[in-house]
Motif scaffolding. Structure first.
Motif, PDB file in Angstrom:
ATOM      1  N   TYR A  81       0.810  -1.220   0.000  1.00  0.00           N
ATOM      2  CA  TYR A  81       0.000   0.000   0.000  1.00  0.00           C
ATOM      3  C   TYR A  81       0.850   1.280   0.000  1.00  0.00           C
ATOM      4  CZ  TYR A  81      -2.994  -3.760   1.617  1.00  0.00           C
ATOM      5  OH  TYR A  81      -3.641  -4.960   1.750  1.00  0.00           O
ATOM      6  N   ALA A  82       2.088   1.184  -0.463  1.00  0.00           N
ATOM      7  CA  ALA A  82       3.015   2.326  -0.415  1.00  0.00           C
ATOM      8  C   ALA A  82       2.488   3.550  -1.154  1.00  0.00           C
ATOM      9  CB  ALA A  82       4.379   1.918  -0.972  1.00  0.00           C
ATOM     10  N   ASN A  83       1.691   3.368  -2.205  1.00  0.00           N
ATOM     11  CA  ASN A  83       1.172   4.499  -2.995  1.00  0.00           C
ATOM     12  C   ASN A  83      -0.309   4.758  -2.743  1.00  0.00           C
ATOM     13  OD1 ASN A  83       3.675   4.975  -4.325  1.00  0.00           O
ATOM     14  ND2 ASN A  83       3.270   3.152  -5.557  1.00  0.00           N
ATOM     15  N   VAL A  84      -0.784   4.398  -1.573  1.00  0.00           N
ATOM     16  CA  VAL A  84      -2.202   4.524  -1.271  1.00  0.00           C
ATOM     17  C   VAL A  84      -2.671   5.980  -1.309  1.00  0.00           C
ATOM     18  CG1 VAL A  84      -1.921   4.658   1.254  1.00  0.00           C
ATOM     19  CG2 VAL A  84      -4.016   3.700   0.272  1.00  0.00           C
ATOM     20  N   GLU A  85      -3.854   6.176  -1.894  1.00  0.00           N
ATOM     21  CA  GLU A  85      -4.511   7.482  -1.902  1.00  0.00           C
ATOM     22  C   GLU A  85      -6.002   7.252  -1.759  1.00  0.00           C
ATOM     23  OE1 GLU A  85      -3.634  10.036  -5.184  1.00  0.00           O
ATOM     24  OE2 GLU A  85      -1.484   9.703  -5.022  1.00  0.00           O
ATOM     25  N   GLY A  86      -6.620   7.988  -0.854  1.00  0.00           N
ATOM     26  CA  GLY A  86      -8.057   7.853  -0.685  1.00  0.00           C
ATOM     27  C   GLY A  86      -8.585   8.798   0.365  1.00  0.00           C
ATOM     28  N   SER A  87      -9.895   8.932   0.374  1.00  0.00           N
ATOM     29  CA  SER A  87     -10.569   9.764   1.369  1.00  0.00           C
ATOM     30  C   SER A  87     -12.032   9.367   1.389  1.00  0.00           C
ATOM     31  CB  SER A  87     -10.420  11.251   1.040  1.00  0.00           C
ATOM     32  OG  SER A  87     -11.009  11.529  -0.215  1.00  0.00           O
ATOM     33  N   GLY A  88     -12.722   9.756   2.447  1.00  0.00           N
ATOM     34  CA  GLY A  88     -14.129   9.404   2.551  1.00  0.00           C
ATOM     35  C   GLY A  88     -14.737   9.903   3.836  1.00  0.00           C
ATOM     36  N   THR A  89     -15.794   9.236   4.247  1.00  0.00           N
ATOM     37  CA  THR A  89     -16.529   9.626   5.447  1.00  0.00           C
ATOM     38  C   THR A  89     -16.608   8.442   6.409  1.00  0.00           C
ATOM     39  OG1 THR A  89     -18.647   8.997   4.457  1.00  0.00           O
ATOM     40  CG2 THR A  89     -17.941  11.297   4.195  1.00  0.00           C
ATOM     41  N   TYR A  90     -16.904   8.745   7.668  1.00  0.00           N
ATOM     42  CA  TYR A  90     -17.092   7.706   8.660  1.00  0.00           C
ATOM     43  C   TYR A  90     -18.246   8.068   9.586  1.00  0.00           C
ATOM     44  CZ  TYR A  90     -14.656  10.621  12.120  1.00  0.00           C
ATOM     45  OH  TYR A  90     -14.283  11.631  12.971  1.00  0.00           O
ATOM     46  N   LYS A  91     -18.799   7.020  10.217  1.00  0.00           N
ATOM     47  CA  LYS A  91     -19.857   7.176  11.217  1.00  0.00           C
ATOM     48  C   LYS A  91     -19.495   6.315  12.412  1.00  0.00           C
ATOM     49  CE  LYS A  91     -23.586   7.668   7.852  1.00  0.00           C
ATOM     50  NZ  LYS A  91     -24.873   7.095   7.385  1.00  0.00           N
ATOM     51  N   VAL A  92     -19.776   6.833  13.593  1.00  0.00           N
ATOM     52  CA  VAL A  92     -19.525   6.111  14.834  1.00  0.00           C
ATOM     53  C   VAL A  92     -20.822   6.023  15.634  1.00  0.00           C
ATOM     54  CG1 VAL A  92     -18.275   6.087  17.017  1.00  0.00           C
ATOM     55  CG2 VAL A  92     -17.187   6.996  14.966  1.00  0.00           C
ATOM     56  N   LEU A  93     -21.063   4.841  16.184  1.00  0.00           N
ATOM     57  CA  LEU A  93     -22.163   4.641  17.112  1.00  0.00           C
ATOM     58  C   LEU A  93     -21.627   3.884  18.307  1.00  0.00           C
ATOM     59  CD1 LEU A  93     -25.134   4.553  18.075  1.00  0.00           C
ATOM     60  CD2 LEU A  93     -25.358   2.412  16.772  1.00  0.00           C
ATOM     61  N   GLY A  94     -21.835   4.437  19.487  1.00  0.00           N
ATOM     62  CA  GLY A  94     -21.450   3.762  20.722  1.00  0.00           C
ATOM     63  C   GLY A  94     -22.633   3.727  21.667  1.00  0.00           C
ATOM     64  N   GLN A  95     -22.787   2.593  22.351  1.00  0.00           N
ATOM     65  CA  GLN A  95     -23.865   2.468  23.329  1.00  0.00           C
ATOM     66  C   GLN A  95     -23.416   1.586  24.477  1.00  0.00           C
ATOM     67  OE1 GLN A  95     -27.183   1.156  20.703  1.00  0.00           O
ATOM     68  NE2 GLN A  95     -28.207   2.966  21.538  1.00  0.00           N
ATOM     69  N   GLY A  96     -24.077   1.755  25.591  1.00  0.00           N
ATOM     70  CA  GLY A  96     -23.775   0.909  26.729  1.00  0.00           C
ATOM     71  C   GLY A  96     -24.731   1.158  27.870  1.00  0.00           C
ATOM     72  N   PHE A  97     -24.573   0.340  28.910  1.00  0.00           N
ATOM     73  CA  PHE A  97     -25.338   0.492  30.132  1.00  0.00           C
ATOM     74  C   PHE A  97     -24.361   0.742  31.270  1.00  0.00           C
ATOM     75  CE2 PHE A  97     -28.320  -2.063  27.656  1.00  0.00           C
ATOM     76  CZ  PHE A  97     -29.487  -1.349  27.855  1.00  0.00           C
ATOM     77  N   GLY A  98     -24.612   1.790  32.018  1.00  0.00           N
ATOM     78  CA  GLY A  98     -23.790   2.099  33.172  1.00  0.00           C
ATOM     79  C   GLY A  98     -24.349   3.291  33.906  1.00  0.00           C
ATOM     80  N   CYS A  99     -24.765   3.092  35.138  1.00  0.00           N
ATOM     81  CA  CYS A  99     -25.348   4.188  35.918  1.00  0.00           C
ATOM     82  C   CYS A  99     -24.318   4.958  36.731  1.00  0.00           C
ATOM     83  CB  CYS A  99     -26.425   3.648  36.855  1.00  0.00           C
ATOM     84  SG  CYS A  99     -27.943   3.234  35.996  1.00  0.00           S
ATOM     85  N   ASP A 100     -23.213   4.318  37.079  1.00  0.00           N
ATOM     86  CA  ASP A 100     -22.188   4.952  37.899  1.00  0.00           C
ATOM     87  C   ASP A 100     -21.100   5.506  36.991  1.00  0.00           C
ATOM     88  OD1 ASP A 100     -20.159   5.706  39.633  1.00  0.00           O
ATOM     89  OD2 ASP A 100     -20.340   3.900  40.884  1.00  0.00           O
ATOM     90  N   GLU A 101     -21.030   6.826  36.910  1.00  0.00           N
ATOM     91  CA  GLU A 101     -20.048   7.467  36.034  1.00  0.00           C
ATOM     92  C   GLU A 101     -18.610   7.223  36.473  1.00  0.00           C
ATOM     93  OE1 GLU A 101     -20.803  11.571  35.342  1.00  0.00           O
ATOM     94  OE2 GLU A 101     -22.875  11.210  34.738  1.00  0.00           O
ATOM     95  N   ASN A 102     -18.415   6.738  37.685  1.00  0.00           N
ATOM     96  CA  ASN A 102     -17.069   6.473  38.191  1.00  0.00           C
ATOM     97  C   ASN A 102     -16.643   5.022  38.013  1.00  0.00           C
ATOM     98  OD1 ASN A 102     -16.634   9.163  39.160  1.00  0.00           O
ATOM     99  ND2 ASN A 102     -18.123   8.683  40.760  1.00  0.00           N
ATOM    100  N   GLN A 103     -17.488   4.222  37.357  1.00  0.00           N
ATOM    101  CA  GLN A 103     -17.194   2.809  37.118  1.00  0.00           C
ATOM    102  C   GLN A 103     -17.298   2.508  35.623  1.00  0.00           C
ATOM    103  OE1 GLN A 103     -16.324   0.504  39.481  1.00  0.00           O
ATOM    104  NE2 GLN A 103     -16.274   2.216  40.899  1.00  0.00           N
ATOM    105  N   PRO A 104     -16.573   1.493  35.163  1.00  0.00           N
ATOM    106  CA  PRO A 104     -16.743   1.081  33.762  1.00  0.00           C
ATOM    107  C   PRO A 104     -18.194   0.648  33.522  1.00  0.00           C
ATOM    108  CG  PRO A 104     -14.842  -0.011  34.740  1.00  0.00           C
ATOM    109  CD  PRO A 104     -15.575   0.685  35.854  1.00  0.00           C
ATOM    110  N   PRO A 105     -18.688   0.814  32.310  1.00  0.00           N
ATOM    111  CA  PRO A 105     -20.060   0.389  32.034  1.00  0.00           C
ATOM    112  C   PRO A 105     -20.209  -1.132  32.147  1.00  0.00           C
ATOM    113  CG  PRO A 105     -18.951   1.046  30.018  1.00  0.00           C
ATOM    114  CD  PRO A 105     -18.027   1.378  31.137  1.00  0.00           C
ATOM    115  N   GLU A 106     -21.439  -1.558  32.439  1.00  0.00           N
ATOM    116  CA  GLU A 106     -21.737  -2.993  32.518  1.00  0.00           C
ATOM    117  C   GLU A 106     -21.585  -3.644  31.142  1.00  0.00           C
ATOM    118  OE1 GLU A 106     -25.726  -3.339  34.084  1.00  0.00           O
ATOM    119  OE2 GLU A 106     -25.339  -1.620  35.378  1.00  0.00           O
ATOM    120  N   THR A 107     -22.086  -2.969  30.138  1.00  0.00           N
ATOM    121  CA  THR A 107     -22.044  -3.428  28.753  1.00  0.00           C
ATOM    122  C   THR A 107     -21.707  -2.230  27.882  1.00  0.00           C
ATOM    123  OG1 THR A 107     -23.798  -5.019  29.236  1.00  0.00           O
ATOM    124  CG2 THR A 107     -23.387  -4.537  26.921  1.00  0.00           C
TER     125      THR A 107
END
Length: 157
Positions: A118-144
């Protein structure tokens, strides 16, 4: 882990999934084509992660976050380095009754450099991110937790 830290982490993870790279042909180069990258991460403490490439590049790889807006996609035939840029501020929400949090982001990406096949790679585009989880305590990692990043665009190498 605070919600803001999870959202920031999601943005970092998403950062890695913005790249589009082509597959190697018998001649060692690829014609322009539509590339798609998909990253799914379920560990809120992990940056980057496994990535699936379909299109000119058709392989499983690993996204390595190298900076706030820069990632290296490592594939068996070489690496592709990309820069990405969020558009707007994204959206996030939290429902205290269900403890469900959601964040989204959209942006653009552009290849910077490639190695080996891929030494001569050229490209561009768009991206989308979706993140979700369950966690009530902001000081702890989420459950899921999960974050899914999909990046698309034309690419040649």
């Amino acid at each position: 882990m605070t919600r803001s830290r999870i959202l920031a982490l999601g943005a970092v993870v998403l950062t890695g999934a913005m790249l589009n790279v082509p597959a190697v042909s018998a001649s060692g180069s690829a014609a322009p084509g539509d590339q798609k990258f998909v990253l799914i991460q379920t560990d809120p403490n992990e940056e980057g992660g496994p990535i699936a490439a379909t299109g000119p590049i058709h392989a499983k790889g690993v996204d390595v976050v190298t900076g706030e807006f820069k990632d290296r996609f490592k594939f068996p035939d070489g690496n592709v380095i990309i820069r990405h840029k969020p558009q707007g501020s994204g959206k996030d929400s939290f429902d205290p009754a269900t403890c469900l949090f959601t964040f989204t982001e959209r942006g653009t990406w552009k290849t910077v450099k490639g190695t080996r096949a891929y030494a001569n790679v050229e490209g561009s585009g768009t991206y989308k991110v979706l993140g979700q989880g369950f966690g009530c305590d902001e000081n702890q990692p989420p459950e899921t937790f999960f974050v899914r990043i999909v990046a698309k665009g034309p690419l040649t190498y």
